[in-house]
Design a protein around this motif. Structure first.
Motif, short mmCIF file in Angstrom:
data_model
loop_
_atom_site.label_atom_id
_atom_site.label_comp_id
_atom_site.label_asym_id
_atom_site.label_seq_id
_atom_site.Cartn_x
_atom_site.Cartn_y
_atom_site.Cartn_z
N PRO A 38 40.92 36.57 9.24
CA PRO A 38 41.96 35.96 9.10
C PRO A 38 43.30 37.51 8.68
N CYS A 39 42.08 37.13 7.20
CA CYS A 39 43.05 38.15 6.67
C CYS A 39 42.40 39.41 6.14
N LYS A 40 41.66 39.52 6.12
CA LYS A 40 41.36 41.01 6.38
C LYS A 40 40.69 41.64 7.98
N PRO A 41 41.94 42.55 8.36
CA PRO A 41 41.81 42.69 9.53
C PRO A 41 40.85 43.81 9.63
N ASN A 42 40.04 44.04 11.14
CA ASN A 42 39.53 44.66 11.08
C ASN A 42 37.71 44.31 10.79
N SER A 43 37.58 42.68 10.44
CA SER A 43 36.82 42.40 9.58
C SER A 43 36.35 40.80 10.50
N ILE A 44 34.91 40.83 10.56
CA ILE A 44 34.34 39.62 11.18
C ILE A 44 33.84 38.38 10.69
N TRP A 45 34.12 37.59 10.57
CA TRP A 45 33.26 36.34 9.98
C TRP A 45 32.29 35.82 10.26
N GLN A 46 31.49 36.48 9.64
CA GLN A 46 30.04 36.57 10.06
C GLN A 46 29.19 34.81 10.20
N VAL A 351 22.06 55.01 -0.84
CA VAL A 351 21.30 54.90 0.94
C VAL A 351 22.44 53.47 1.46
N TRP A 352 23.04 54.35 2.78
CA TRP A 352 23.56 52.77 3.90
C TRP A 352 23.49 53.25 4.96
N ILE A 353 23.77 51.96 5.85
CA ILE A 353 23.24 53.01 6.95
C ILE A 353 25.37 52.52 7.80
N HIS A 354 26.05 53.19 9.33
CA HIS A 354 26.88 52.76 10.15
C HIS A 354 26.10 52.68 10.87
N MET A 355 26.92 51.26 11.58
CA MET A 355 27.25 51.00 13.08
C MET A 355 28.51 50.30 13.23
N HIS A 356 28.48 49.72 14.91
CA HIS A 356 29.81 49.40 14.72
C HIS A 356 29.22 47.52 15.24
N TYR A 357 30.13 46.92 15.78
CA TYR A 357 29.79 45.23 15.94
C TYR A 357 28.56 44.99 16.29
N ALA A 358 28.29 45.89 17.45
CA ALA A 358 26.99 45.70 18.15
C ALA A 358 25.93 45.68 17.04
N GLY A 359 26.11 46.57 16.16
CA GLY A 359 24.09 46.57 15.17
C GLY A 359 24.09 45.48 14.59
N SER A 383 25.53 43.87 8.27
CA SER A 383 26.67 43.37 8.90
C SER A 383 28.41 44.59 8.79
N TYR A 384 28.40 45.07 10.13
CA TYR A 384 29.94 45.85 10.06
C TYR A 384 30.84 45.88 8.76
N ASP A 385 30.95 44.76 8.74
CA ASP A 385 32.19 44.02 7.64
C ASP A 385 31.87 43.92 6.37
#
Length: 605
Positions: A38-46, A351-359, A383-385
């Protein structure tokens, strides 16, 4: 095993079981992996059923109702209003008619809300709602705790002499009314700071509009680059003169603190121009949004021992099929590549890895002399977020010339009804690994990825026999090939199919390994569809694709003593297509395929 070791083991096991559980339960409710924070746009509540967004600890009201229903999506759970805000759980999760079944795509995939958080979440009425958690009295306390930004911790920025500079877009910069925009601005570092030779040692994001900001990349530019007057729309970089990645911020990170022995040179003996690239994500295509986000860069005149850089691995140019619970991609940085580009030992500090919401999961494995040495990253619950950054500041990992780095990305498209392409939008997908390394001067090329079917430019064995593979990126070269000249002379665009065209197409398909299945698909999607001559070539091929396919199938069955029998090919001209289909019991399939060629002929425009 000591008592402390045993305790750590069981704590780790407990955490893994919790994370595994919320991933399992995500698939049991509609849009379970796409519920917005709700309060973090572009983020998902896993963990939708928990007070903690990562899916651990006490269950929230929706989680309690979910458990009462046997942890499955039922008519009763769908029609219930767990958060008491006047909307049913089904309305909030995209199943307003309560018809969703596990494994299917929900009726709605946008405009979702959290079924346990009263909306509007920050209204006086919702703030006053009591919650069943011993830590919080009401929703206001819960939300204020969950909405706090992550703390930035970097001891080096407190040292004597450390300064900072703010680089950000102009106030009131308009966000275009489209889903994806890349915005850039090139800054003159020298005019914003006192003259001197410095090292950048850390970065914090300046987030003006969290609703739209997806990531920010700082690039070092060539000295000849000219600072821009304000911000401008751009691509994956601001300019061909600004390609050296300095630092990256993305959703879920609090900033970046460089290894205490490393820095990035700026000023009189380093980058004098710095470009920022911001990715704006505006899924509702709103026209009333502005943003002036940027980066706060920390720098010091006390230079570190080593120069830092960012090594990038992964895979580009792919497409994910819809409706898959698990789909894995591999990108290989081959030993041949590191022998060519590594001039000595390189050390990895994070090190980190980057995907979007299907990751869903990602790994980066180090191979040496054909043996697995270690996993530099093993993000089992991506988690993308909240991307996992694996730190090696105390014990950097050694990379040697000839080492191989294998990046794997696991995706889930089970709730998607359409294919997902590689691309820049948040609704697209990516698969990249990022490694902070030193000394930067020991690597001549900081990009070591692969394309499509794990094709690497520096490793010919991945070309699948197509030694001219990368020549197809050159339109002038394509224009001079015998393939283009022969088809231009003998074929029509799209239709009708000519006998001589079928013969010529079969000849080239037999002789040219670049026209084989997977590798030619890669050539088409990566290069030919983006060239005028490439699109013309594809249109010529389309006129007799069906006939050539049938002829090739027939030739495969002909005894090898007559591989060049022209009569075999002649059988499959346009006039005798029906008879050919009949003999192969494929009449219906052939007519349908021919119709499809005509109906889809517009795809090359």
């Amino acid at each position: 095993m000591t008592s402390s070791t045993t305790l750590r083991f069981f704590l780790t096991l407990s955490l893994l079981l919790c994370v595994t559980s919320y991933r399992l339960y995500q698939s049991r409710i509609p849009n379970g992996d796409a519920v917005p924070f709700p309060c973090k746009p572009n983020s998902i509540w896993q963990g939708v059923g928990h007070f903690k967004d990562e899916g651990t600890g006490y269950r929230n009201p929706f989680g309690a109702d979910f458990e009462k229903e046997g942890k499955i999506w039922t008519q009763a759970l769908c029609q219930k209003d767990s958060d008491g805000d006047g909307q049913t759980n089904g309305q909030e999760l995209g199943d307003p008619n309560c018809v969703w079944k596990e494994g299917t795509v929900p009726t709605q995939t946008r405009g979702l809300s959290h079924p346990a958080i009263c909306d509007p979440w920050d209204s006086p009425l919702c703030f006053s709602k009591t919650v069943t958690n011993i830590k919080y009295i009401n929703q206001e306390e819960w939300m204020k705790d969950m909405c706090k930004p992550k703390d930035f911790f970097c001891p080096g920025v407190s040292e004597t002499g450390v300064r900072n500079v703010s680089l950000r877009l102009p106030s009131g910069s308009q966000v275009p009314a489209k889903e994806t925009t890349y915005m850039c601005q090139i800054f003159d570092f020298e005019t914003t700071t006192a003259p001197g030779d410095y090292h950048l040692i850390g970065m914090e994001p300046i987030l003006d509009n969290r609703y739209v900001i997806h990531h920010i990349v700082a690039f070092g530019c060539d000295d000849s680059e000219v600072p821009s007057v304000g911000a401008f729309e751009c691509g994956m970089s601001a300019s061909y003169l600004c390609t050296s990645v300095i630092t990256i911020w993305t959703v879920g990170l609090s900033g970046e603190c460089f290894h205490p022995s490393t820095g990035v040179s700026v000023g009189t003996k380093g980058f004098k121009r710095i470009a920022l690239q911001l990715h704006w994500n505006n899924p509702e295509s709103r026209s009333d949004l502005v943003d002036s986000s940027g980066l706060l860069l920390h720098y010091t005149p006390h230079k570190r021992q080593y120069e830092s850089g960012v090594l990038m691995t992964g895979v580009s140019g792919f497409t994910l099929p819809p409706g898959r619970l698990n789909f894995e991609l591999t990108g290989t940085c081959h030993s041949t590549c590191t022998r060519q580009t590594f001039k000595g030992t390189v050390w990895v500090t994070s090190v980190w890895i980057h995907m979007h919401y299907a990751g869903r999961k990602g790994t980066i494995e180090l191979i040496r002399n054909n043996k697995s040495i270690d996993f530099l990253l093993n993000d089992t619950f991506y988690s993308y977020d909240s991307p996992q950054v694996q730190q090696y500041k105390d014990n950097p990992i050694q990379l040697l010339p000839g080492d191989e780095l294998i990046t794997k990305c696991g995706f889930s498209t089970s709730i998607r009804s359409k294919s997902t392409k590689w691309g820049e939008a948040t609704s697209d997908e990516m698969c990249y690994g990022f490694m902070n390394i030193y000394p930067k001067e020991n690597i001549t090329n900081l990009l070591c990825d692969s394309d499509g079917p794990d094709v690497s430019q520096c490793e010919p064995s991945t070309y699948q026999g197509c030694m001219d593979l990368f020549s197809y990126s050159n339109a002038s070269w394509v224009n001079e090939t015998s393939l283009y000249r022969d088809l231009k002379e003998n074929c029509n665009s799209y239709s009708p199919c000519l006998e001589e065209c079928t013969k010529m197409l079969v000849k080239h398909k037999k002789d040219n390994p670049c026209l084989k299945d997977e590798i030619f698909t890669h050539i088409k999607t990566t290069w030919l569809t983006h060239q005028d001559v490439g699109r013309e070539l594809l249109a010529l091929m389309a006129s007799c694709d069906v006939e050539a396919y049938i002829a090739m199938k027939s030739l495969a069955a002909v005894p090898t003593s007559k591989p060049e029998d022209d009569d075999t090919i002649k059988e499959f001209n346009t006039a005798s297509l029906t008879a050919s289909c009949s003999r192969l019991l494929l009449m219906t399939s052939c007519f349908m395929s021919t119709a499809l060629v005509v109906l889809t002929s517009g795809i090359f425009h």
